[in-house]
Write a protein that holds these residues in place. Sequence first.
Motif, PDB file in Angstrom:
ATOM      1  N   TRP A 154       0.892  -1.070  -0.121  1.00  0.00           N
ATOM      2  CA  TRP A 154      -0.108  -0.099  -0.029  1.00  0.00           C
ATOM      3  C   TRP A 154       0.889   1.327  -0.033  1.00  0.00           C
ATOM      4  CZ3 TRP A 154      -4.581   2.145  -0.753  1.00  0.00           C
ATOM      5  CH2 TRP A 154      -4.974   3.252  -0.197  1.00  0.00           C
ATOM      6  N   ASP A 155       1.846   1.204   0.854  1.00  0.00           N
ATOM      7  CA  ASP A 155       2.820   2.418   1.007  1.00  0.00           C
ATOM      8  C   ASP A 155       3.548   2.789  -0.299  1.00  0.00           C
ATOM      9  OD1 ASP A 155       1.851   2.783   3.608  1.00  0.00           O
ATOM     10  OD2 ASP A 155       3.664   1.708   4.375  1.00  0.00           O
ATOM     11  N   MET A 156       3.958   1.683  -1.235  1.00  0.00           N
ATOM     12  CA  MET A 156       4.547   1.567  -2.473  1.00  0.00           C
ATOM     13  C   MET A 156       3.681   2.173  -3.373  1.00  0.00           C
ATOM     14  SD  MET A 156       6.504  -1.961  -2.961  1.00  0.00           S
ATOM     15  CE  MET A 156       8.067  -2.299  -2.437  1.00  0.00           C
ATOM     16  N   GLY A 157       2.444   1.826  -3.233  1.00  0.00           N
ATOM     17  CA  GLY A 157       1.397   2.680  -4.191  1.00  0.00           C
ATOM     18  C   GLY A 157       1.205   4.175  -4.174  1.00  0.00           C
ATOM     19  N   GLY A 158       1.425   4.383  -2.877  1.00  0.00           N
ATOM     20  CA  GLY A 158       1.113   5.895  -2.670  1.00  0.00           C
ATOM     21  C   GLY A 158       2.348   6.596  -2.961  1.00  0.00           C
ATOM     22  N   ALA A 159       3.642   6.061  -2.661  1.00  0.00           N
ATOM     23  CA  ALA A 159       5.055   6.403  -3.136  1.00  0.00           C
ATOM     24  C   ALA A 159       5.011   6.706  -4.662  1.00  0.00           C
ATOM     25  CB  ALA A 159       6.070   5.695  -2.691  1.00  0.00           C
ATOM     26  N   VAL A 160       4.652   5.821  -5.389  1.00  0.00           N
ATOM     27  CA  VAL A 160       4.605   5.881  -6.845  1.00  0.00           C
ATOM     28  C   VAL A 160       3.703   6.790  -7.332  1.00  0.00           C
ATOM     29  CG1 VAL A 160       3.960   4.662  -8.992  1.00  0.00           C
ATOM     30  CG2 VAL A 160       5.183   3.303  -7.165  1.00  0.00           C
ATOM     31  N   PHE A 161       2.679   7.176  -6.774  1.00  0.00           N
ATOM     32  CA  PHE A 161       1.655   7.835  -7.227  1.00  0.00           C
ATOM     33  C   PHE A 161       1.956   9.653  -6.934  1.00  0.00           C
ATOM     34  CE2 PHE A 161      -2.125  10.983  -6.309  1.00  0.00           C
ATOM     35  CZ  PHE A 161      -2.949  10.713  -7.159  1.00  0.00           C
ATOM     36  N   PHE A 162       2.744   9.464  -5.603  1.00  0.00           N
ATOM     37  CA  PHE A 162       3.147  10.964  -5.354  1.00  0.00           C
ATOM     38  C   PHE A 162       4.742  11.245  -6.116  1.00  0.00           C
ATOM     39  CE2 PHE A 162      -0.046  10.592  -2.046  1.00  0.00           C
ATOM     40  CZ  PHE A 162      -0.591  11.598  -2.644  1.00  0.00           C
ATOM     41  N   GLY A 163       5.227  10.260  -6.847  1.00  0.00           N
ATOM     42  CA  GLY A 163       6.644  10.423  -7.440  1.00  0.00           C
ATOM     43  C   GLY A 163       7.714  10.287  -6.317  1.00  0.00           C
ATOM     44  N   GLN A 164       7.529   9.425  -5.385  1.00  0.00           N
ATOM     45  CA  GLN A 164       8.528   9.375  -4.187  1.00  0.00           C
ATOM     46  C   GLN A 164       9.074   7.882  -4.467  1.00  0.00           C
ATOM     47  OE1 GLN A 164       6.129   9.956  -0.642  1.00  0.00           O
ATOM     48  NE2 GLN A 164       6.189  12.028  -0.847  1.00  0.00           N
ATOM     49  N   PRO A 165      10.393   7.713  -3.675  1.00  0.00           N
ATOM     50  CA  PRO A 165      11.253   6.484  -4.087  1.00  0.00           C
ATOM     51  C   PRO A 165      10.368   5.409  -3.101  1.00  0.00           C
ATOM     52  CG  PRO A 165      12.215   8.075  -2.516  1.00  0.00           C
ATOM     53  CD  PRO A 165      11.297   8.857  -3.247  1.00  0.00           C
ATOM     54  N   ILE A 166      10.543   4.081  -3.654  1.00  0.00           N
ATOM     55  CA  ILE A 166      10.021   2.814  -3.014  1.00  0.00           C
ATOM     56  C   ILE A 166      10.748   2.299  -2.214  1.00  0.00           C
ATOM     57  CG2 ILE A 166       8.139   2.917  -4.739  1.00  0.00           C
ATOM     58  CD1 ILE A 166       9.603   0.410  -5.657  1.00  0.00           C
TER      59      ILE A 166
END
Length: 208
Positions: A154-166
Amino acid sequence: MKNIIIILIALVSFTGFSQSKYETEMEKALGLWGAEKSWEAVNLFERIATAEPEEWLPSYYASLVTVVQCFGEKDEAKLTANLDRALTFMNDAKAISKDNPEILLLDALWHTAWVAYDGVQYGMKYGAKVTQMYQEALNIAPNSPRVLLNKAEWDMGGAVFFGQPIDPYCKDVEKAIELFEDFQPEGKFYPTYGLERAQQIMESSCKK
């Protein structure tokens, strides 16, 4: 001959009492799900739940299978009807088993099905709630590989959505894989899924 007959009777008796009807029906329902007969499985889980009102797992699986079927559904009316049905099953499971991390994961997945259907509308509505559910599950079961994995994904999905590293979440997936090596379910029919998904995430998203 007499000894053979006694042995046979003992074997028949053992077979008769070694597995309850509940266990037999649960295995059948899980088999239906494994054979991709999802709605037949849901209906059987529902019948088991009615017959075994003190068991949370039949309602849990009835809800889980229904929720999984909702991902990819484009018809809003069908989605709403099925998620409403899944919610009823899930609430039944909650009433039987309080503060259960597996049910919290299911609840988070239920909300994620809405986000997957319409990220713009339901991402804003449910995003923070899903994050809170995963954190609550982690507080209850910090060494559960499934909790760690689902939260990380779930956190990965949010990171990708906001352009942040996973990268930070890849470490959590790696830890989940390690925890799966020693994972023992609390009882028969308890959820055991997750290892293959964790390995898939590591290969597809983290090793680049």
